[in-house]
Scaffold this active site. Structure first.
Site, PDB file in Angstrom:
ATOM      1  N   SER A 202      55.497  60.862  54.651  1.00 13.71           N
ATOM      2  CA  SER A 202      56.719  59.654  55.062  1.00 13.71           C
ATOM      3  C   SER A 202      56.285  58.245  55.024  1.00 13.71           C
ATOM      4  O   SER A 202      55.397  57.839  54.205  1.00 13.71           O
ATOM      5  CB  SER A 202      57.546  60.166  56.124  1.00 13.71           C
ATOM      6  OG  SER A 202      58.895  59.679  55.960  1.00 13.71           O
ATOM      7  N   ASP A 494      63.870  67.230  49.692  1.00 18.38           N
ATOM      8  CA  ASP A 494      63.804  66.158  50.684  1.00 18.38           C
ATOM      9  C   ASP A 494      65.158  65.546  50.830  1.00 18.38           C
ATOM     10  O   ASP A 494      65.594  65.052  49.834  1.00 18.38           O
ATOM     11  CB  ASP A 494      62.495  65.304  50.180  1.00 18.38           C
ATOM     12  CG  ASP A 494      62.218  64.253  51.203  1.00 18.38           C
ATOM     13  OD1 ASP A 494      63.045  63.642  52.045  1.00 18.38           O
ATOM     14  OD2 ASP A 494      61.142  63.912  51.615  1.00 18.38           O
ATOM     15  N   HIS A 540      62.045  67.217  54.231  1.00 23.96           N
ATOM     16  CA  HIS A 540      61.250  66.011  54.564  1.00 23.96           C
ATOM     17  C   HIS A 540      60.159  66.466  55.228  1.00 23.96           C
ATOM     18  O   HIS A 540      60.429  66.380  56.493  1.00 23.96           O
ATOM     19  CB  HIS A 540      62.149  64.996  54.956  1.00 23.96           C
ATOM     20  CG  HIS A 540      61.628  63.749  55.121  1.00 23.96           C
ATOM     21  ND1 HIS A 540      60.816  63.093  54.085  1.00 23.96           N
ATOM     22  CD2 HIS A 540      61.155  62.839  56.029  1.00 23.96           C
ATOM     23  CE1 HIS A 540      60.094  61.892  54.372  1.00 23.96           C
ATOM     24  NE2 HIS A 540      60.424  61.763  55.776  1.00 23.96           N
TER      25      HIS A 540
END
Ligand code: CA
Length: 627
Positions: A202, A494, A540
């Site tokens: 991320s 995601d 995610h």
């Protein structure tokens, strides 16, 4: 673009002998660490008096998304340095393995959301493989202070040093000091190879690419998950789903969203050839899903208390600043692993996070009983389509179908008994603080906004931060020439960073670095050192509770070590089911641009032009190239 590089040399006179048989207690002292500091890098002064050292025995790291669990001893070393000419202080922490367990490896770890580190949950991953593992506080004041807390000196005045530190400088310094310190600490000779790695997801993925794009030779291998790069687009795009709801004039109840997503999963699950609850081919889903067939289907959700943690509800306010999940502080690590936060949803649930919305703990959402509406389906269809300007030109890409809805999560008003707008916290703060330079995390409304407003903010962010946060430089020649390897992965469901964002960057690198080559020849060249894996069903930076049978690449560091040190190319990516009835089951993930397809229970990695095309967006709503 030129970048300054500097080498860190070792003060030979300070080296005292430490053999591999030295015990942890022999080396894990302040005096030893102080006597084994590297010489100061260019422009930097390490403060010898800042060193704090403590030995930790029998540390147990729980099974995580990023590594299988294990136990080890380590030496915790924290030190501070300053930039010459600035009265600043940057903290670094390194977890050093016991000398007998050290395997000549160094690992940098990164952050999530607006955090530049992920704490203990990511450091443990290195120790399990005999690596020194490091983290930085970015100079923000403490390891738990985030970028947004120091970004403004006053309304209208940017703390540009914090921007460049967050953007890329802090990570460069963490790795350079960490590698030099490691070599001195373990008394390695100048001819001995120290393998250097990076691992994060991320925002931590963006931080990884910030290094790979600028500094060839810094890392031998970079493991990068769902990177929050192309930052000006990525951050503003969190508001697109809210704008869709405003445009359609409908704010779907959480239960309606949930029903539509679950219907999408059920409809698209078999398209990959295996009915297992996992949409392993979200591209086929995009091509074939019949949204209209969901209209009229009944839904029911029981009443619930609290605003957080459900896949379709926002997190409670305490997690706002961590942007999608507070970081684990437990000494046993975390089952959701590092960098769960990032630019939005928490990984594990594929859901909560990033919210600033009106519903905190203690609020009751009533039982919901209804049928899927045309407008509800239209909202989901438009979210999947991505941002277009008012003339219909495509401005940005979006999430795959079958992904849970986080940016678009709505809020229930108990007084009026209606569902309404709940502005994405990440998107809102990006506009208010980072573009409008106002010391606030809250965008109060979207009054007067159109799709063009959001497009203009994306361009404004590009102009303000192209050399710091944007992180979309597509020419990785220096990294490739130094022999570096990239393992890039992204969950196919995601809900915080669109999977197509990673695909676009990968394809940009291919086209920029191998111009004139055929598609297959350029792909083959790129795959020699940079491989992209889309993780079926994953959310995610973690598994997805809505598609629990999907695998997650838990052993990435082991895979990268094999690739870098032993030349074992990950033709497919090793992965493990981490939850549900098949927990522990091994699976393999196909390397992009190949896609999985099952026949009679056997998976093949295939290329399908129509599916490939479904990942490509012609972003003609932006007049400059978007890599
Ligand atoms: Ca399936």
């Amino acid at each position: 673009m030129r970048f300054t590089t500097y080498s860190v040399t070792v003060a030979a006179s300070l080296i005292s002998t430490v053999s591999a048989t030295a015990s942890l207690s022999q080396v894990c002292t302040t005096a030893y660490a102080k006597a084994h500091l590297p010489t100061n890098p260019f422009g930097i002064t390490i403060d010898p008096n800042s060193i704090q050292v403590s030995a930790v025995q029998n540390y147990t790291a729980a099974d995580s998304t990023n590594y299988p669990g294990g136990s080890f001893d380590y030496c915790n070393v924290t030190l501070a340095y300053s930039h010459n000419g600035l009265n600043d202080s940057v903290l670094l922490t390194y977890w050093m393995p016991a000398p007998a367990a050290f395997k000549k490896r160094y690992l940098s770890t990164g952050g999530g959301g607006l955090a530049i580190n992920s704490g203990a949950s990511s450091l443990a991953g290195g120790l399990l493989y005999g690596a020194v593992a490091g983290e930085t506080d970015g100079g923000f004041g403490s390891f738990s202070t985030q970028f947004d807390a120091v970004f403004l000196l006053a309304n209208g005045t940017v703390n540009w040093n914090s921007v460049y530190m967050f953007g890329y400088k802090a990570h460069y310094e963490l790795a350079e000091i960490g590698k030099a310190f490691t070599k001195v600490f373990y008394n390695m000779t100048s001819s001995q190879k120290l393998y250097s790695y990076y691992q994060a997801c991320s925002e931590g993925g963006r931080e990884g690419f910030s290094q790979v794009q600028r500094y060839g030779g810094e890392f031998d291998g970079a493991i990068i998950g769902a990177p929050a790069f192309r930052y000006s687009f990525q951050q503003a795009n969190h508001l697109y789903s809210n704008l869709v709801e405003k445009d359609v004039g409908y704010y779907p109840p959480s239960c309606e969203f949930e029903k539509i997503v679950n219907l999408t999963i059920a409809a698209c699950d078999p398209l990959d050839g295996k009915t297992d609850g996992v949409v392993s081919r979200s591209d086929l889903c995009k091509l074939h899903v019949n949204w209209d067939s969901f209209v009229g289907q009944e839904y029911y959700c029981a009443a619930s208390t609290g605003g957080g943690n459900g896949p379709f509800k926002r997190a409670v306010s305490s997690t706002i600043s961590r942007a999608g999940g507070s970081l684990p502080t437990s000494s046993t690590g975390s089952t959701t692993g590092q960098a769960t936060g990032t630019t939005g949803g928490a990984g594990g649930a594929g859901g909560a996070g990033g919210g600033m919305g009106g519903f905190g703990g203690g609020t009751t959402t009533p039982a919901q009983n209804g049928t899927v509406t045309k407008k509800g389906v239209e909202v989901v269809r438009l979210i999947s389509r991505g941002l277009q300007d008012l003339t219909g030109k495509q401005v940005y890409l979006s999430y795959q179908p079958a992904t849970s809805i986080v940016d678009g999560a709505t809020t229930y008003n108990a007084t009026s008994k209606t569902w309404g707008l709940d502005i994405s916290g990440l998107g809102g703060e990006w506009i208010v603080r980072f573009l409008n330079l106002i010391d606030s995390s809250t965008l109060s409304n979207l009054d007067g906004w159109t799709y063009n407003t959001l497009r203009d903010y994306m361009i404004q962010g590009l102009e303000m931060y192209s050399d710091s946060l944007q992180t979309d430089w597509p020419d990785l020649t220096t990294f490739q020439k130094s022999g570096g390897k990239i393992l890039h992965y992204h969950g196919e469901s995601d809900n915080s960073i669109p999977t197509a964002s990673s695909v676009r960057y990968y394809e940009s690198v291919r086209q920029i670095m191998y111009p004139g080559e055929s598609f297959s020849a350029s792909t083959e060249c790129l795959q020699e050192w940079y491989r992209l894996f889309l993780v079926p069903g994953a959310a995610h930076c973690g598994p997805n509770t809505l598609q629990p049978n999907g695998p997650f690449p838990q052993t990435n560091l082991q895979v990268m070590i094999e690739w870098v040190e032993n030349g074992v190319v990950p033709k497919t990516l090793n992965a493990t089911v981490l939850q549900g009835q098949y927990k522990g089951k091994n699976e393999q993930i196909c390397a992009w641009p190949q896609r999985p397809l099952w026949k009679n229970g056997v998976m093949s990695c295939v290329f399908d032009q129509t599916s490939y095309n479904s990942w490509q967006y012609k972003l003609d709503g932006i007049k400059v190239p978007v890599y």
